[in-house]
Motif scaffolding. Structure first.
Motif, PDB file in Angstrom:
ATOM      1  N   ILE A   3     -54.073  10.879   5.044  1.00  0.00           N
ATOM      2  CA  ILE A   3     -54.055   9.602   5.757  1.00  0.00           C
ATOM      3  C   ILE A   3     -53.214   9.702   7.033  1.00  0.00           C
ATOM      4  O   ILE A   3     -53.554   9.112   8.056  1.00  0.00           O
ATOM      5  N   ILE A   7     -54.614   8.935  10.803  1.00  0.00           N
ATOM      6  CA  ILE A   7     -53.959   7.991  11.710  1.00  0.00           C
ATOM      7  C   ILE A   7     -53.573   8.689  13.009  1.00  0.00           C
ATOM      8  O   ILE A   7     -53.794   8.154  14.099  1.00  0.00           O
ATOM      9  N   LEU A  27     -56.763   0.460   5.044  1.00  0.00           N
ATOM     10  CA  LEU A  27     -56.520   1.787   4.472  1.00  0.00           C
ATOM     11  C   LEU A  27     -56.671   1.826   2.957  1.00  0.00           C
ATOM     12  O   LEU A  27     -56.586   2.897   2.357  1.00  0.00           O
TER      13      LEU A  27
END
Length: 72
Positions: A3, A7, A27
């Motif tokens: 993640i 990002i 998310l």
């Protein structure tokens, strides 16, 4: 950890001055995980490539589940 890479890639793809609204719901992560993530993002913002802010309606980082990232 994936993640964080996602990002970082999304921020890198932004044009200068472009904003990106990021939330825990986007998310699919918990409030606690988003809080940790927002701390990481705010520390990365100190490097100067982007800035991060909490939406004005919330007025506080505590309890916030969304941030706005602005690319410099």
């Amino acid at each position: 950890m994936d993640i964080l890479n996602q990002i970082s890639s999304q921020i890198a793809a932004l044009n200068s001055g472009e904003k990106w609204h990021l939330s825990a719901q986007d998310l699919f992560i918990s409030h606690a995980d988003f809080h940790s993530l927002s701390i990481y993002i705010s520390r990365e913002a100190k490097k100067g490539q982007f800035s991060v802010s909490s939406p004005a309606l919330l007025g506080s980082w505590v309890g916030s589940t969304a941030v706005t990232i602005t690319k410099h």
